[in-house]
Design a protein around this motif. Sequence first.
Motif, PDB file in Angstrom:
ATOM      1  N   LEU A   1      32.675 -11.103 -23.956  1.00 20.57           N
ATOM      2  CA  LEU A   1      33.895 -11.055 -23.179  1.00 20.57           C
ATOM      3  C   LEU A   1      34.432 -12.361 -23.421  1.00 20.57           C
ATOM      4  O   LEU A   1      33.769 -13.288 -23.052  1.00 20.57           O
ATOM      5  CB  LEU A   1      33.756 -10.695 -21.917  1.00 20.57           C
ATOM      6  CG  LEU A   1      33.258  -9.040 -21.595  1.00 20.57           C
ATOM      7  CD1 LEU A   1      32.947  -9.037 -19.754  1.00 20.57           C
ATOM      8  CD2 LEU A   1      34.408  -8.320 -21.901  1.00 20.57           C
TER       9      LEU A   1
ATOM     10  N   GLU B   1      40.613  -7.874 -16.838  1.00 19.32           N
ATOM     11  CA  GLU B   1      39.592  -8.394 -17.676  1.00 19.32           C
ATOM     12  C   GLU B   1      39.798  -8.907 -18.823  1.00 19.32           C
ATOM     13  O   GLU B   1      39.241  -9.909 -19.406  1.00 19.32           O
ATOM     14  CB  GLU B   1      38.366  -8.021 -17.102  1.00 19.32           C
ATOM     15  CG  GLU B   1      38.062  -7.802 -15.677  1.00 19.32           C
ATOM     16  CD  GLU B   1      37.903  -9.130 -14.947  1.00 19.32           C
ATOM     17  OE1 GLU B   1      38.038 -10.010 -15.528  1.00 19.32           O
ATOM     18  OE2 GLU B   1      37.483  -8.971 -13.703  1.00 19.32           O
ATOM     19  N   THR B   2      40.458  -7.967 -19.622  1.00 11.52           N
ATOM     20  CA  THR B   2      40.371  -8.260 -20.945  1.00 11.52           C
ATOM     21  C   THR B   2      41.911  -8.507 -21.725  1.00 11.52           C
ATOM     22  O   THR B   2      42.284  -8.392 -22.689  1.00 11.52           O
ATOM     23  CB  THR B   2      39.921  -6.941 -22.023  1.00 11.52           C
ATOM     24  OG1 THR B   2      40.754  -5.831 -21.367  1.00 11.52           O
ATOM     25  CG2 THR B   2      38.594  -6.778 -21.720  1.00 11.52           C
TER      26      THR B   2
ATOM     27  N   VAL C   1      33.816  -6.269 -15.220  1.00 13.92           N
ATOM     28  CA  VAL C   1      33.324  -6.925 -16.159  1.00 13.92           C
ATOM     29  C   VAL C   1      31.914  -6.382 -16.397  1.00 13.92           C
ATOM     30  O   VAL C   1      30.981  -6.255 -15.542  1.00 13.92           O
ATOM     31  CB  VAL C   1      33.232  -8.632 -16.131  1.00 13.92           C
ATOM     32  CG1 VAL C   1      32.203  -9.059 -16.998  1.00 13.92           C
ATOM     33  CG2 VAL C   1      34.698  -9.250 -16.052  1.00 13.92           C
TER      34      VAL C   1
ATOM     35  N   HIS D   1      32.410 -16.955 -14.494  1.00 13.76           N
ATOM     36  CA  HIS D   1      33.828 -16.676 -14.822  1.00 13.76           C
ATOM     37  C   HIS D   1      34.197 -17.913 -15.570  1.00 13.76           C
ATOM     38  O   HIS D   1      33.972 -18.954 -15.277  1.00 13.76           O
ATOM     39  CB  HIS D   1      34.372 -16.408 -13.476  1.00 13.76           C
ATOM     40  CG  HIS D   1      35.691 -16.002 -13.554  1.00 13.76           C
ATOM     41  ND1 HIS D   1      36.837 -16.703 -14.349  1.00 13.76           N
ATOM     42  CD2 HIS D   1      36.537 -14.727 -13.361  1.00 13.76           C
ATOM     43  CE1 HIS D   1      38.015 -15.994 -14.174  1.00 13.76           C
ATOM     44  NE2 HIS D   1      37.740 -14.865 -13.563  1.00 13.76           N
TER      45      HIS D   1
ATOM     46  N   HIS E   1      31.408 -12.186 -13.039  1.00 14.29           N
ATOM     47  CA  HIS E   1      31.313 -11.862 -14.532  1.00 14.29           C
ATOM     48  C   HIS E   1      29.927 -12.258 -14.908  1.00 14.29           C
ATOM     49  O   HIS E   1      29.616 -12.444 -16.082  1.00 14.29           O
ATOM     50  CB  HIS E   1      32.391 -12.696 -15.173  1.00 14.29           C
ATOM     51  CG  HIS E   1      33.781 -12.607 -14.961  1.00 14.29           C
ATOM     52  ND1 HIS E   1      34.648 -13.065 -15.799  1.00 14.29           N
ATOM     53  CD2 HIS E   1      34.453 -11.801 -14.097  1.00 14.29           C
ATOM     54  CE1 HIS E   1      35.916 -12.621 -15.363  1.00 14.29           C
ATOM     55  NE2 HIS E   1      35.687 -11.826 -14.301  1.00 14.29           N
TER      56      HIS E   1
END
Length: 491
Positions: A255, A147-148, A81, A216, A458
Amino acid sequence: MSGDIRELEPREVWTHFYSLTRIPRPSGHEEKIRTFLADFGQRLGLETILDGAGNVIIRKPATPGMEDRMGVILQAHLDMVPQKVGGSLHDFERDPIEPLIDGEWVRANGTTLGADNGIGVAAAMAVLESSTIQHGPVEALFTSEEETGMNGASGLRPGLLRGEILLNLDSEDEGELFIGCAGGLDGTMTFRYAETPLPPGYAGFALRVGGLRGGHSGMDIHLGRGNANKIMNRLLHAGYRAHGLLLSEIEGGSLRNAIPRQSEAHVAVPEARAGRFLKEFSTLAESIRSEFAGADPMLQIGAVPEPAPLRVIEEEVFSRSLRAIHACPNGVMRMSFEMDGLVETSNNLAIVRSGGGELTVQCLLRSSVDSAREDLASMVGSVFDLAGADAVFDGGYPGWKPDPESALLSLMKDTYRQLFGRDPEVRAVHAGLECGIIGAICPGLDMISFGPTIRYPHSPDEKAEISSVGRFRDYLVRVLMSVPAARLGSL
């Protein structure tokens, strides 16, 4: 606070982790790390596969005498991240991470560290490279874009993996074994607007929210930290209702799986009301800072005069978006009734961004109960439908249902007890793990997730506990040695 992390123990893990910090690898930009790992596997003379989903698979034969053991898949994800402190010039697509030894921890200089999941990758590399660790057949599965959206895991081809046991190395509390996780769903809500010329007689301001801890959106959602998008919307809503504030542009969050740490909006207020606006803005900002003093003591809220914008988002759409974001649920919706302290269902209002005639709101919805996740999606969608936005929910991934009777769990509990003289905790996690997706593609896998202690993933506060990395490595080695020849279920 300095030092060379390659001097830390276990050196083989920290040395590999250091090499990963040299390679930019934010989600969606993993070409260099894939090439690096492919070269690593080939240099060791191991079978190395790059699949069509961006995953890297490296197979290592069993050590002599252990050929009949069950095959083990060591799984970690390639990407990290990209989050940094305000004012940082770090370019995650070009610059290496600068790791620092800070007492009992390793952290980075002003950015995320990438211990999530770089430590897991490094531990798997150490196993692949070792000539002394005893193990049966091993496959290292390095997945892309976890992560995405967990795209690498979702794109895994059925039948490609050979192992019967999967050890996911992506958990963040050493001494805990995770046997289940939440599923997730992406929500994207879009308002379409026309830009209108700003009438004369307006003053311009840049509004900023920052200094939040973030974190996170699965692991930290229950901590009550501030959400920059919700705070900014609260400020905008008050300014609009009391003073006719108009919005030119906004950008908050970056994000979907990170609690948003900052937001910036460029607005216009009638000049005749500018002084009153600033006074009331300051009062509201102080109240909000007081509310979050315990969870986010470094919260910063400011309004800085700037030239008035030439154009603004049409007022009617702006008004509807304010009310929808204000009403959108955010944070913990319900705690689990099955496991104490586990969040069952939550929403992270992750991104608010304008541009090109669209004001977009992105959320990540999580739940370990599929029906609850779908109901939350209906709730969020209804709020934005009523406000005239288009709501789309996609990118869903399954949860991982806990199996307390797992033979692998029994083996790993016994192994931990023998190694450390105490029982590990057995938990499920509200964050998404790739186990659910991989288990659906490869039915029959027995799976456990574990890892070292990592705090504040994150976010730029991310740090890894040095001593826990050693225990994590020792435990992994002992588990590999203990894998039986017979199917675990028959033990």
